[in-house]
Design a protein around this motif. Sequence first.
Motif, PDB file in Angstrom:
ATOM      1  N   ALA A   1      40.831  41.051  27.880  1.00 39.12           N
ATOM      2  CA  ALA A   1      40.923  40.196  29.059  1.00 39.12           C
ATOM      3  C   ALA A   1      41.540  40.962  30.225  1.00 39.12           C
ATOM      4  O   ALA A   1      42.379  41.854  30.026  1.00 39.12           O
ATOM      5  N   ARG A   2      41.135  40.599  31.452  1.00 36.38           N
ATOM      6  CA  ARG A   2      41.666  41.236  32.652  1.00 36.38           C
ATOM      7  C   ARG A   2      42.093  40.152  33.642  1.00 36.38           C
ATOM      8  O   ARG A   2      41.255  39.374  34.105  1.00 36.38           O
ATOM      9  N   GLN A   3      43.377  40.129  33.949  1.00 38.45           N
ATOM     10  CA  GLN A   3      43.919  39.131  34.879  1.00 38.45           C
ATOM     11  C   GLN A   3      44.682  39.833  35.997  1.00 38.45           C
ATOM     12  O   GLN A   3      45.457  40.755  35.746  1.00 38.45           O
ATOM     13  N   VAL A   4      44.446  39.400  37.219  1.00 38.69           N
ATOM     14  CA  VAL A   4      45.106  39.955  38.396  1.00 38.69           C
ATOM     15  C   VAL A   4      45.849  38.817  39.090  1.00 38.69           C
ATOM     16  O   VAL A   4      45.257  37.775  39.380  1.00 38.69           O
ATOM     17  N   ILE A   5      47.149  39.012  39.339  1.00 31.20           N
ATOM     18  CA  ILE A   5      47.951  37.969  39.972  1.00 31.20           C
ATOM     19  C   ILE A   5      48.364  38.437  41.363  1.00 31.20           C
ATOM     20  O   ILE A   5      48.925  39.521  41.535  1.00 31.20           O
TER      21      ILE A   5
ATOM     22  N   GLU B   1      50.773  41.790  39.587  1.00 35.32           N
ATOM     23  CA  GLU B   1      50.507  42.038  38.172  1.00 35.32           C
ATOM     24  C   GLU B   1      49.005  42.269  38.010  1.00 35.32           C
ATOM     25  O   GLU B   1      48.190  41.517  38.549  1.00 35.32           O
ATOM     26  N   GLY B   2      48.642  43.328  37.299  1.00 33.33           N
ATOM     27  CA  GLY B   2      47.247  43.588  36.998  1.00 33.33           C
ATOM     28  C   GLY B   2      46.506  44.470  37.987  1.00 33.33           C
ATOM     29  O   GLY B   2      45.277  44.546  37.944  1.00 33.33           O
ATOM     30  N   ILE B   3      47.223  45.197  38.859  1.00 32.54           N
ATOM     31  CA  ILE B   3      46.535  46.073  39.814  1.00 32.54           C
ATOM     32  C   ILE B   3      45.713  47.132  39.094  1.00 32.54           C
ATOM     33  O   ILE B   3      44.690  47.597  39.606  1.00 32.54           O
ATOM     34  N   GLU B   4      46.114  47.496  37.871  1.00 31.94           N
ATOM     35  CA  GLU B   4      45.367  48.513  37.122  1.00 31.94           C
ATOM     36  C   GLU B   4      43.940  48.074  36.830  1.00 31.94           C
ATOM     37  O   GLU B   4      43.055  48.917  36.648  1.00 31.94           O
ATOM     38  N   HIS B   5      43.689  46.771  36.806  1.00 33.57           N
ATOM     39  CA  HIS B   5      42.330  46.282  36.541  1.00 33.57           C
ATOM     40  C   HIS B   5      41.408  46.490  37.744  1.00 33.57           C
ATOM     41  O   HIS B   5      40.183  46.453  37.604  1.00 33.57           O
TER      42      HIS B   5
END
Length: 320
Positions: free
Chosen positions: A77-81, A232-236
């Motif tokens: 799963a990939r989540q970006v906040i 959170e999740g910038i790597e995605h």
Amino acid sequence: MNGKFLLTSALVAAALASAMTAASTMAAPPQIAQPQQPAKPRSAGDIVKAAPASDWVAIAPSDLLVMTLSPDTQGKARQVIIQLLPPPFSQGWIGNMKKLALAHWWDNGAVYRVQDNWVAQFGDPDEDTPQAKPLPAGLAVVPESEYKIRTFDAPEFINKGKDPYASFTGIERGFPVAYDDDYIWPTHCYATVGVGRNNSPDTGTGAELYAVIGTPPRQLDRNIAVVGRVIEGIEHLSSLPRAPGNGMYNDKAKNTPIQTIRLASELPQDQQPRLQYLSTASQTFRDYVSARVNRRDAFYIYAAGSADICNIPVPIRRAP
């Protein structure tokens, strides 16, 4: 005669005792004070870990956008906040974005542009074509004057580092800003989220967004709307394959699908991310910055003594 002998003996005994005491005193080695070891300087990480609970500020779920991308090639799963800017910054665009999120407008959209050392852009891949997705009614048209806010107040934290793009820089409620004697404006740093637009006087609606994934493009400050930052999740986004030229994928099959984008406040309670940032008005934050710009650990030969505003990341944590 016996009395004299006793007196003389007493005097001799006293003299011997005095001599022995003196000899004992002279024989004692002198006490040498041990030098005190200097206290080991605390690292920036240690300072953040030791921050009291009162120095952490909760981020309201209504100020968070949760973007769920399609799973990666391994099925993960990939989540970006995204944390949205607080008032008074960029509120016209942010109001539009909240309407778009509540209308579920971004569902089945895509990350359709990934340019190396620049941005990852997302929204409707058919924008500016006859197949473009209709926008919800009632979106505001925001004037260019809203790129900066008139103010005479300095931000919570004032940065002492020099800046080639502004008179001064600082951090206000967790966000990097620049300012002069009359105005203050949010800056473009790594993970900053801004609003895509066409040429002036267009300012964009907030439907097309980008996240900075390279060297901070500070030349965009005051020329385009900054609305938040990925916390959170910038790597995605930063790990997506680059496209040549301006970063637009020629083949739509290379786009990264967006499953949903929701305001965190719209999610069920048990799915709402509980995030906090370290108060940028706190002494702990000032100590943290000092430790970052004046590195004393063994690896560093020279301490920088100052920092670019984009090199002072505000600590974020999940609420304990």
